[in-house]
Design an enzyme around this catalytic site. Structure first.
Site, PDB file in Angstrom:
ATOM      1  CB  VAL A 137      -1.012   0.077   1.251  1.00 10.13           C
ATOM      2  CG1 VAL A 137      -2.003  -1.243   1.150  1.00 10.13           C
ATOM      3  CG2 VAL A 137      -0.326  -0.096   2.434  1.00 10.13           C
ATOM      4  CB  CYS A 138       4.124   1.855   1.086  1.00  7.33           C
ATOM      5  SG  CYS A 138       4.118   1.385   2.870  1.00  7.33           S
TER       6      CYS A 138
END
Length: 269
Positions: free
Chosen positions: A235-236
């Site tokens: 998700v980064c």
């Protein structure tokens, strides 16, 4: 609690144009903007009450002698009566004053009963965004900016997705978008959250993922695992990692399993 602090998580959402995981109703956006509320706004918290108020407005209530300028409320297990105006418990609602009654009941339900909490929230909010800056927005626009789009557009998602070690013609990518066409909105939200950490699309659509924060656009890359492994996400980086499965059915099954794990807290950075 009356000590609501609006600075978190709103500060990163506003500074970095990131949608926040909180849904503000249109009526609450009116509070933020300082716009007056009307009885139709009550529907956002109590649809039955909103329908009742609509009925009062539309019909002759001359025979409703039991309706007064007061409301029964329960607090800490005890029943009590709140007067909407001084002496309201003894003032009958009539055809002549029913518009005032609807206005006062709306103000109480939407503002008066939670006024300390609203004021505390607004104090924090205005410390981030000066109130005068908000004057250009309407409630619908503010809701969209803060909370993002509630409906996910598959075509917009596909148009703004990048591929790493895949091409748009590869079986895995063709299968992926065919599977997306079978997903309902709840499943699309779950997949979006699995990949990005967000359950809503930023104002402006999927292209905005490339400009908010530092995660970049949504990307699909080949994963290092075997067909026995589940898809992974970062998700980064808004990144979906897919092992090269041997069929569309296998991809769909593995993808839905990974999404279900993410929904209970197994997503990763």
């Amino acid at each position: 609690s009356s000590g609501i602090n609006a600075e978190w998580p709103l500060r990163p959402g506003i500074y970095y144009k990131i949608t926040i995981g909180i849904h503000f109703t249109r009526s609450f956006c009116k509070h933020i903007l300082g716009d007056p509320l009307d009885f139709t706004d009550v529907a956002s918290i109590d649809n039955d009450l909103a329908m009742s108020l609509q009925w009062v407005i539309d019909n002759d209530i001359s025979d409703m002698v039991e309706l007064t300028f007061s409301v029964d409320e329960q607090e800490f297990g005890e029943q009590g009566t709140v007067e909407l105006k001084k002496g309201g418990a003894d003032i009958i609602v009539t055809e002549e004053n029913k518009v005032e009654y609807v206005r006062l009941l709306t103000e109480y339900k939407m503002t008066g009963s939670i006024k300390p909490q609203i004021n505390s929230f607004l104090s924090g909010f205005y410390s981030i965004v000066p109130r005068k800056i908000l004057a250009i927005f309407g409630p619908d626009e503010l809701e969209l900016i803060l909370c993002g789009l509630s409906i996910i557009d598959r075509k917009d998602w596909r148009k703004n997705t990048k591929y790493i070690n895949f091409t748009a013609e590869d079986d895995m990518i063709v299968w992926f978008w065919e599977i997306m066409e079978t997903f309902d909105q709840d499943e699309l939200v779950a997949l979006l959250k699995f990949i990005t950490g967000y359950s809503r699309v930023p104002h402006g659509g999927f292209s905005q993922f490339a400009v908010i924060g530092s995660s970049g656009p949504i990307k699909i890359s080949k994963g290092n695992g075997t067909v026995n492994n589940l898809p992974k996400s970062s998700v980064c980086f808004n990144l979906l990692l897919l092992p090269e499965y041997t069929s569309k059915e296998m991809l769909k099954e593995r993808l839905k399993t990974a999404m279900s794990y993410a929904s209970i807290g197994f997503d990763q950075c």
